[in-house]
Design a protein around this motif. Structure first.
Motif, PDB file in Angstrom:
ATOM      1  N   UNK A 129       7.583  -0.328 -25.508  1.00  0.00           N
ATOM      2  CA  UNK A 129       7.337  -1.570 -24.793  1.00  0.00           C
ATOM      3  C   UNK A 129       5.860  -1.717 -24.490  1.00  0.00           C
ATOM      4  N   UNK A 130       5.505  -2.931 -24.120  1.00  0.00           N
ATOM      5  CA  UNK A 130       4.198  -3.187 -23.512  1.00  0.00           C
ATOM      6  C   UNK A 130       4.477  -3.886 -22.192  1.00  0.00           C
ATOM      7  N   UNK A 131       3.694  -3.558 -21.200  1.00  0.00           N
ATOM      8  CA  UNK A 131       3.770  -4.228 -19.912  1.00  0.00           C
ATOM      9  C   UNK A 131       2.494  -5.046 -19.784  1.00  0.00           C
ATOM     10  N   UNK A 132       2.661  -6.370 -19.729  1.00  0.00           N
ATOM     11  CA  UNK A 132       1.520  -7.268 -19.608  1.00  0.00           C
ATOM     12  C   UNK A 132       1.537  -7.849 -18.198  1.00  0.00           C
ATOM     13  N   UNK A 133       0.474  -7.584 -17.460  1.00  0.00           N
ATOM     14  CA  UNK A 133       0.384  -8.040 -16.069  1.00  0.00           C
ATOM     15  C   UNK A 133      -0.790  -9.001 -15.954  1.00  0.00           C
ATOM     16  N   UNK A 134      -0.502 -10.195 -15.448  1.00  0.00           N
ATOM     17  CA  UNK A 134      -1.543 -11.202 -15.252  1.00  0.00           C
ATOM     18  C   UNK A 134      -1.834 -11.367 -13.769  1.00  0.00           C
TER      19      UNK A 134
ATOM     20  N   UNK B 203      -2.275   4.428 -19.201  1.00  0.00           N
ATOM     21  CA  UNK B 203      -1.188   4.181 -20.158  1.00  0.00           C
ATOM     22  C   UNK B 203      -1.551   2.998 -21.051  1.00  0.00           C
ATOM     23  N   UNK B 204      -1.701   3.270 -22.345  1.00  0.00           N
ATOM     24  CA  UNK B 204      -2.120   2.231 -23.300  1.00  0.00           C
ATOM     25  C   UNK B 204      -1.084   1.129 -23.487  1.00  0.00           C
TER      26      UNK B 204
ATOM     27  N   UNK C 259      13.253  -3.155 -12.241  1.00  0.00           N
ATOM     28  CA  UNK C 259      14.273  -3.053 -13.280  1.00  0.00           C
ATOM     29  C   UNK C 259      15.313  -2.003 -12.902  1.00  0.00           C
ATOM     30  N   UNK C 260      16.551  -2.277 -13.232  1.00  0.00           N
ATOM     31  CA  UNK C 260      17.606  -1.290 -13.061  1.00  0.00           C
ATOM     32  C   UNK C 260      17.386  -0.179 -14.092  1.00  0.00           C
ATOM     33  N   UNK C 261      17.741   1.065 -13.775  1.00  0.00           N
ATOM     34  CA  UNK C 261      17.617   2.142 -14.763  1.00  0.00           C
ATOM     35  C   UNK C 261      18.402   1.815 -16.038  1.00  0.00           C
TER      36      UNK C 261
ATOM     37  N   UNK D  25       6.106  -1.675 -11.370  1.00  0.00           N
ATOM     38  CA  UNK D  25       5.522  -0.883 -12.461  1.00  0.00           C
ATOM     39  C   UNK D  25       6.280   0.436 -12.619  1.00  0.00           C
ATOM     40  N   UNK D  26       6.600   1.085 -11.508  1.00  0.00           N
ATOM     41  CA  UNK D  26       7.341   2.354 -11.569  1.00  0.00           C
ATOM     42  C   UNK D  26       8.690   2.154 -12.243  1.00  0.00           C
ATOM     43  N   UNK D  27       9.353   1.027 -11.979  1.00  0.00           N
ATOM     44  CA  UNK D  27      10.660   0.779 -12.592  1.00  0.00           C
ATOM     45  C   UNK D  27      10.557   0.633 -14.105  1.00  0.00           C
ATOM     46  N   UNK D  28       9.426   0.161 -14.588  1.00  0.00           N
ATOM     47  CA  UNK D  28       9.199   0.079 -16.041  1.00  0.00           C
ATOM     48  C   UNK D  28       8.920   1.471 -16.594  1.00  0.00           C
ATOM     49  N   UNK D  29       8.084   2.216 -15.910  1.00  0.00           N
ATOM     50  CA  UNK D  29       7.721   3.555 -16.377  1.00  0.00           C
ATOM     51  C   UNK D  29       8.919   4.498 -16.438  1.00  0.00           C
TER      52      UNK D  29
END
Length: 164
Positions: free
Chosen positions: A39-44, A64-65, A103-105, A28-32
């Motif tokens: 973007x949207x982050x969808x976590x199942x 974070x919406x 994710x890579x920066x 999650x931090x790598x996305x943020x």
């Protein structure tokens, strides 16, 4: 579950998870930390009944919406959960990210810029660092290979079956 905005994002990052609240934090931090913010982050979450992972997901979604959390109501297991989260994506481009990777920066920015350069593309692949037991096991480096690859539409179906 967090409310999602009505605007369709440029990119959906989809993440299946199961009982890994400590590992998911890095993903999650790598996305943020990405430079792209559309973007949207969808976590199942596949855990039934919900446990510590779901508690953590509720906390981050409340802050974070762009983060949407769902619980897999279908058959449980890695493949059904992965398929379920993929179906939740709303954006025209999807980036899978597993809970033990990062994710890579700048990954998302390079990916979206590539879509502008190759509008006929159906699959773009960008690299992520892989972790095993909370240790970096496979950095997102592939020798002379590009950090972003383009697959022609004819190769997209084949890519669904082959893994690097």
């Amino acid at each position: 579950m967090s409310e999602s905005s009505s605007k369709i994002p440029a990119l959906s990052i989809v993440m299946p998870t199961y009982k890994r609240p400590d590992m998911i934090r890095r993903a999650v931090k790598s996305v943020m930390l990405q430079t792209v913010t559309d973007w949207e982050l969808v976590i199942s979450d596949d855990e039934d009944p919900p446990g510590p992972t779901w508690q953590y997901l509720r906390q981050i979604a409340a802050k974070d919406r762009r983060i949407r959390i769902v619980r897999n109501p279908e058959d449980h297991g890695q493949i059904p959960n992965n398929n379920y989260v993929l179906r939740q994506a709303r954006a025209p481009w999807i980036k899978p990210l597993y809970d033990d990777d990062a994710l890579k920066p700048g990954c998302l920015q390079r990916m979206l810029l590539a879509t502008l350069k190759k509008p006929e593309a159906s699959v773009l692949i960008c690299l992520a660092d892989n972790y095993l037991n909370n240790e970096l096991s496979k950095p997102g480096l592939r020798g002379a290979a590009s950090t972003l690859e383009y697959l022609a539409p004819d190769d997209a179906l084949l890519a669904a079956y082959l893994q690097d």
